[in-house]
Design a protein around this motif. Sequence first.
Motif, PDB file in Angstrom:
ATOM      1  N   LEU A   1       0.732  -1.091  -0.008  1.00 29.06           N
ATOM      2  CA  LEU A   1      -0.122   0.065   0.019  1.00 29.06           C
ATOM      3  C   LEU A   1       0.911   1.236   0.036  1.00 29.06           C
ATOM      4  O   LEU A   1       1.854   1.378   0.713  1.00 29.06           O
TER       5      LEU A   1
ATOM      6  N   VAL B   1      -2.601   0.629  -4.391  1.00 30.23           N
ATOM      7  CA  VAL B   1      -1.907  -0.709  -4.240  1.00 30.23           C
ATOM      8  C   VAL B   1      -1.031  -0.992  -5.130  1.00 30.23           C
ATOM      9  O   VAL B   1      -1.405  -1.159  -6.524  1.00 30.23           O
TER      10      VAL B   1
ATOM     11  N   ILE C   1      -4.134  -2.595   4.301  1.00 30.33           N
ATOM     12  CA  ILE C   1      -4.320  -3.776   3.375  1.00 30.33           C
ATOM     13  C   ILE C   1      -4.570  -5.081   3.667  1.00 30.33           C
ATOM     14  O   ILE C   1      -3.772  -5.421   4.607  1.00 30.33           O
TER      15      ILE C   1
ATOM     16  N   ALA D   1      -8.395  -3.021   0.419  1.00 28.64           N
ATOM     17  CA  ALA D   1      -7.961  -1.912   0.962  1.00 28.64           C
ATOM     18  C   ALA D   1      -8.960  -1.130   1.621  1.00 28.64           C
ATOM     19  O   ALA D   1      -9.918  -0.914   1.385  1.00 28.64           O
TER      20      ALA D   1
END
Lengths: 654, 231
Positions: A594, A603, A630, A640
């Motif tokens: 992330l 991401v 995440i 996420a």
Amino acid sequence: MKASRALIYKDWHHARWFLVAGLFLFVGIPLLEAVGMQYKVGAFRTDMPEGFVLGFGSLFAIFMAAGGVCPELGNGLYSFWRARPVALWRWVLIKYFAGLFVVLLVCVSSMALELISQTINPLVYRDSEFGWAILTYHTYTIILMYSIAFLVSCVVRKTTHAAILSAAIGLVIYFIPVLMSALEPVSVLNMIERGKAPRFEIVSSSEWTSQAIFGKSHETWGYWFGSPHRIWMRLPWDTALIFHYYRGYWEFVITMLTAGIVVVGLTLLCLKHCVIVRMRQKLLAFSLGAIAVLIFAVGSFALGSNLTCQQSIELVPKCEKHMYYLNGASSGNCGLAIYDVYDREAKKMRPGLIKQYEIVNDKVIVCDYSLEDVEMYSMYGRNAVEYSHDRPGIVWTLQSRCEKLNDTDAKRTLWLVTLELQKESKQVKVLGKLKLGEHISNDNSTPGGCSIKLYGDKIYAYVYGKLYAIDVSNPAAEDATLLDEKYGGPVFGESGSGGKMTRTLRLFKDESLSYQQRVQVTVGLMDYYEIMTGEDKTFVGVSGDSIKVFKLVSSVGDQAAMESDTFRRPRPLERVMDLWPKDACLKDGLLYVLTCGGPGQGVTVFDVSMPGRVRKIAHYAAPDERFRRISLLEDGRLLAIGDSLHIVLPPASR
Amino acid sequence: MIRPLIWKEWQEQRWKLVFSCLAIATFVSIGLKTRVMPDVGIFVITLMGPVLLMPIFVATGLFATEREDGTFALQQWLPVASWKVYIVKVMVGSAVVMVPILLSMALSLFLAGGREITYRLMFTAYLNGIAFALSMLVYIAVFSLKCNSEAKVFVVAVIIYAVFIVMVLIDDMFLHNTFLNRISLVITPWGFIEAGVDGGAWKSVLLVQSIFSAMVLVAGMICFRRLAGRQ
């Protein structure tokens, strides 16, 4: 010979004004700055040339080529030159080398001025590495750019059009290799990084044999003595002197020079066969448009999104300005996020809301629990909240409370607080509160390094150098067993030698766990994002600005050594886009990182299945979102979490 | 006789239309699809880029190329009033300016409408952008009537932009919250960008700029007739 001398005279006569202008801009102005610095702070020093040469060096080469060639080939002069009793290659090459000489003289003297001034007056916070890198790499790019501009000028024969077109080609040469990872070895901007310039260094014999030099650029920049990225040579005439250079240096130099020679060859061919491109507005517009679209498209595909968001749910309304993600945890297909909410009475932010989520058959169920009536303290660090899908109503948190003792000292107390999420009332109840330790310091800094890890029915807590095991089979933790009073932390030491970096883990004593399990818990207690895969004992460290892949190589007693011979730093473009790692998870050789903070946040997926080669394979861009965590769902999809919750499909294939 | 004139202008300008549509469609679709930056960033680039550049790009080919190629005077010999030649040129130019911006609007609304920016905001911003671009086209085309090369038209366009920028800067720095501020807001086409659609300012900008553009257009028509007659 007479003809050559006459040609040299003619070209010198033409080029000298460029030389004068170039020396004034590239050497005169920095010299003025250096003299000014001498007058102001007593140090003859200038940093201007690196910016000038990097920013305008190629532009100067383009002006030199276009300004030197076009006036001599336009208006029928080409026929005149062909009618002279001089071989074509001779007058072309003399013109080429006369211009190149001027360009190199200007750029090299400019950089020389900077390096000399930095040698006379070195600064503590800044070395001359960047200047050296520009001199040793960018010079070859300038040669290539000059050659290309020379070719374009010979073919287009209009000064303005040739300069514009050459500048556009220059953009491709500078930026496309930055954007396309396959072209990285020829990317001058990637090469001009700290630590990549070839250097001479004096190294003592003992240091060389023990290979234990931790130099000026050790770990911080990812380079350590004998790094696999550098080649070290002992010079035969002086045993103390070592020459070391970046592994891809000669590849870069040879590629640039070869390309330059090919371009000069093409120029000769074009002139011999009188190839002329009639550059009108239409052709110029399409050429420039094509180049702009090419750069934009490659940049977008390098940094943009190629993963699909399957579902997104807003957890915090966009208009809500007083609610921020604080911490959270996930387990399987469920998890929770704790939010800081503005407390109107206390007039400050405090943990005020828990959002528990569960994904069942592609449906996301979100439940809100209020923390308004619960006394909550600060929760710092990535490992301050634990949650298990086996017991979805229970949350364990590591909370710290700071009390100011006097003007200088503060006492920080750490608690393991067990919370129960009550479904009916949507309230949170404190089940237990276990004091783990306190620490008096001369400031009210955050308790760095303290963390908890849930493993089976136990929570392992690393608090101010001590390691505790807490039985949570009865969720309300009542008693903590001190496992190691002088634990000191999960990482025992770091060292680097022979191109490899070693990190040693300190394992704790717990007879109820196997060696492998102890490694897993120890890794889980690390404050930075250290992840371990299952069977092949690979660790991936996502800390600071790089991704390092470690292998577990040895274990002696309570120590386990991991060794890394590869790392991946964010590329210059990724650094521009602020793609810094914040959280990570790993599955089947794919590392999901992330990245937060900048316009390119989202991401990024890396293939780490081959430890020697970390590759970026996909990215999910969410520039408008504020993700903080995440996790991976049981079916491999990516979750996420932050102010909203996005379910993203994983990359289809590698 | 109007149709052949339109056909001639279309033949001369169509590559610009094709080029602009291709470039803008590529930028908008790649930018909004890959989300390389927040939608607002892509939106500003793909709106302001064409809005600022298209008038210059189109105006360079309206009258200057005719003068460069020596066909400017020939238009006087055509069995059609010179004002019709002039109007057709400006109309085709306006269409070439508008179509790529409309295409950009359609793509933006389709790909990212309501995602980060509301449909309404996008729609109104594009309408303002079109109004701004058309005003600028009129100014540049008329003030560059005497230019006999594309480079000179470009210089004239830069000067016009510079004058408007200076006026906006003076307005921002010295005339804030004054009566002159309201006047200066409407006398430059930049008012389309600055004024929102909700307030009365937008209507004032539209009214004043329509009058200004019409006046400039008429002045250009007279000038065009004289220049054509002189050649």
